[in-house]
Design a protein around this motif. Structure first.
Motif, PDB file in Angstrom:
ATOM      1  N   ALA A 117       1.538  -3.767  -4.106  1.00 27.71           N
ATOM      2  CA  ALA A 117       2.113  -3.110  -2.932  1.00 27.71           C
ATOM      3  C   ALA A 117       1.527  -1.713  -2.769  1.00 27.71           C
ATOM      4  O   ALA A 117       1.241  -1.278  -1.647  1.00 27.71           O
ATOM      5  CB  ALA A 117       3.634  -3.054  -3.051  1.00 27.71           C
ATOM      6  N   GLY A 118       1.328  -1.003  -3.879  1.00 32.24           N
ATOM      7  CA  GLY A 118       0.716   0.322  -3.819  1.00 32.24           C
ATOM      8  C   GLY A 118      -0.716   0.270  -3.317  1.00 32.24           C
ATOM      9  O   GLY A 118      -1.134   1.114  -2.521  1.00 32.24           O
ATOM     10  N   LEU A 119      -1.474  -0.739  -3.772  1.00 35.65           N
ATOM     11  CA  LEU A 119      -2.851  -0.891  -3.294  1.00 35.65           C
ATOM     12  C   LEU A 119      -2.869  -1.168  -1.793  1.00 35.65           C
ATOM     13  O   LEU A 119      -3.660  -0.587  -1.048  1.00 35.65           O
ATOM     14  CB  LEU A 119      -3.547  -2.027  -4.044  1.00 35.65           C
ATOM     15  N   HIS A 120      -1.981  -2.041  -1.347  1.00 33.33           N
ATOM     16  CA  HIS A 120      -1.915  -2.348   0.089  1.00 33.33           C
ATOM     17  C   HIS A 120      -1.503  -1.120   0.899  1.00 33.33           C
ATOM     18  O   HIS A 120      -2.052  -0.876   1.979  1.00 33.33           O
ATOM     19  CB  HIS A 120      -0.942  -3.496   0.342  1.00 33.33           C
ATOM     20  N   GLU A 121      -0.561  -0.352   0.381  1.00 36.46           N
ATOM     21  CA  GLU A 121      -0.114   0.847   1.108  1.00 36.46           C
ATOM     22  C   GLU A 121      -1.246   1.871   1.209  1.00 36.46           C
ATOM     23  O   GLU A 121      -1.459   2.467   2.265  1.00 36.46           O
ATOM     24  CB  GLU A 121       1.116   1.458   0.435  1.00 36.46           C
ATOM     25  N   ARG A 122      -1.974   2.085   0.130  1.00 33.56           N
ATOM     26  CA  ARG A 122      -3.097   3.025   0.193  1.00 33.56           C
ATOM     27  C   ARG A 122      -4.153   2.533   1.176  1.00 33.56           C
ATOM     28  O   ARG A 122      -4.750   3.325   1.911  1.00 33.56           O
ATOM     29  CB  ARG A 122      -3.685   3.237  -1.200  1.00 33.56           C
ATOM     30  N   ALA A 123      -4.380   1.237   1.227  1.00 37.69           N
ATOM     31  CA  ALA A 123      -5.342   0.679   2.183  1.00 37.69           C
ATOM     32  C   ALA A 123      -4.842   0.863   3.615  1.00 37.69           C
ATOM     33  O   ALA A 123      -5.620   1.167   4.521  1.00 37.69           O
ATOM     34  CB  ALA A 123      -5.576  -0.800   1.889  1.00 37.69           C
ATOM     35  N   ARG A 124      -3.527   0.687   3.841  1.00 39.46           N
ATOM     36  CA  ARG A 124      -2.971   0.878   5.181  1.00 39.46           C
ATOM     37  C   ARG A 124      -3.148   2.318   5.636  1.00 39.46           C
ATOM     38  O   ARG A 124      -3.613   2.580   6.740  1.00 39.46           O
ATOM     39  CB  ARG A 124      -1.485   0.506   5.203  1.00 39.46           C
ATOM     40  N   VAL A 125      -2.818   3.267   4.750  1.00 38.19           N
ATOM     41  CA  VAL A 125      -2.945   4.688   5.082  1.00 38.19           C
ATOM     42  C   VAL A 125      -4.407   5.037   5.375  1.00 38.19           C
ATOM     43  O   VAL A 125      -4.693   5.843   6.254  1.00 38.19           O
ATOM     44  CB  VAL A 125      -2.376   5.556   3.933  1.00 38.19           C
ATOM     45  N   ALA A 126      -5.321   4.405   4.669  1.00 34.73           N
ATOM     46  CA  ALA A 126      -6.748   4.671   4.875  1.00 34.73           C
ATOM     47  C   ALA A 126      -7.301   3.959   6.112  1.00 34.73           C
ATOM     48  O   ALA A 126      -8.473   4.115   6.436  1.00 34.73           O
ATOM     49  CB  ALA A 126      -7.541   4.242   3.636  1.00 34.73           C
ATOM     50  N   GLY A 127      -6.464   3.174   6.800  1.00 37.03           N
ATOM     51  CA  GLY A 127      -6.906   2.494   8.015  1.00 37.03           C
ATOM     52  C   GLY A 127      -7.685   1.216   7.770  1.00 37.03           C
ATOM     53  O   GLY A 127      -8.462   0.785   8.630  1.00 37.03           O
ATOM     54  N   LEU A 128      -7.479   0.582   6.625  1.00 35.92           N
ATOM     55  CA  LEU A 128      -8.271  -0.596   6.263  1.00 35.92           C
ATOM     56  C   LEU A 128      -7.610  -1.928   6.582  1.00 35.92           C
ATOM     57  O   LEU A 128      -8.231  -2.974   6.409  1.00 35.92           O
ATOM     58  CB  LEU A 128      -8.622  -0.541   4.773  1.00 35.92           C
ATOM     59  N   TRP A 129      -6.362  -1.932   7.062  1.00 36.16           N
ATOM     60  CA  TRP A 129      -5.693  -3.203   7.318  1.00 36.16           C
ATOM     61  C   TRP A 129      -6.446  -4.083   8.316  1.00 36.16           C
ATOM     62  O   TRP A 129      -6.492  -5.299   8.146  1.00 36.16           O
ATOM     63  CB  TRP A 129      -4.255  -2.986   7.755  1.00 36.16           C
ATOM     64  N   PRO A 130      -7.058  -3.539   9.364  1.00 35.36           N
ATOM     65  CA  PRO A 130      -7.779  -4.421  10.292  1.00 35.36           C
ATOM     66  C   PRO A 130      -8.982  -5.127   9.655  1.00 35.36           C
ATOM     67  O   PRO A 130      -9.535  -6.058  10.234  1.00 35.36           O
ATOM     68  CB  PRO A 130      -8.255  -3.465  11.396  1.00 35.36           C
ATOM     69  N   TYR A 131      -9.357  -4.705   8.468  1.00 36.04           N
ATOM     70  CA  TYR A 131     -10.547  -5.256   7.825  1.00 36.04           C
ATOM     71  C   TYR A 131     -10.214  -6.181   6.655  1.00 36.04           C
ATOM     72  O   TYR A 131     -11.044  -6.423   5.800  1.00 36.04           O
ATOM     73  CB  TYR A 131     -11.458  -4.115   7.370  1.00 36.04           C
TER      74      TYR A 131
END
Length: 95
Positions: free
Chosen positions: A27-41
Motif C-alpha cells: 500500500a505504501g509503494l502504491h501511495e508513493r507511486a500515486r503521489v508521483a503521478g504514476l498511476w496512469p502508467y
C-alpha cells in the motif's frame, strides 16, 4: 517503451527489500507511486500484477550468464541503481 511506434510495455516495477512485502508495504509503494503521478502508467493496485520471487534459502543461480555479467560489473551497476532509486523514492511520501 515503444518500438517502431508500437507500445510494447507500459508499467511500473516496484522493488522491495523483502521477497514477500506485507499488504501495508505494498500500500505504501502504491501511495508513493500515486503521489508521483504514476498511476496512469500501471502503478495502481487494480492494474498491477505480482511476480513471485524465489523462496528464501534456494540455491543461487550460477550459470554462464551470471558469470559474464559479474565479470563486466553489471551486478555492481544494478546494485548502484537499486540503491539510488530506493533512496530517491522513499522520501516522496512522509507518514
Amino acid at each position: 517503451l515503444e518500438r517502431g511506434g508500437v507500445r510494447v510495455f507500459e508499467g511500473i516495477n516496484f522493488l522491495t527489500r523483502t521477497p514477500h512485502p506485507t499488504a501495508e508495504e505494498m500500500a505504501g509503494l502504491h501511495e508513493r507511486a500515486r503521489v508521483a503521478g504514476l498511476w496512469p502508467y500501471g502503478a495502481s493496485p487494480d492494474q498491477m500484477h505480482y511476480v513471485g520471487h524465489v523462496p528464501p534459502g534456494w540455491m543461487p543461480v550460477d550459470n554462464a550468464w551470471q558469470q559474464f555479467f559479474a565479470r563486466v560489473g553489471m551486478d555492481k551497476l544494478l546494485a548502484l541503481v537499486e540503491e539510488s532509486t530506493h533512496s530517491a523514492a522513499e522520501g516522496i511520501v512522509k507518514d
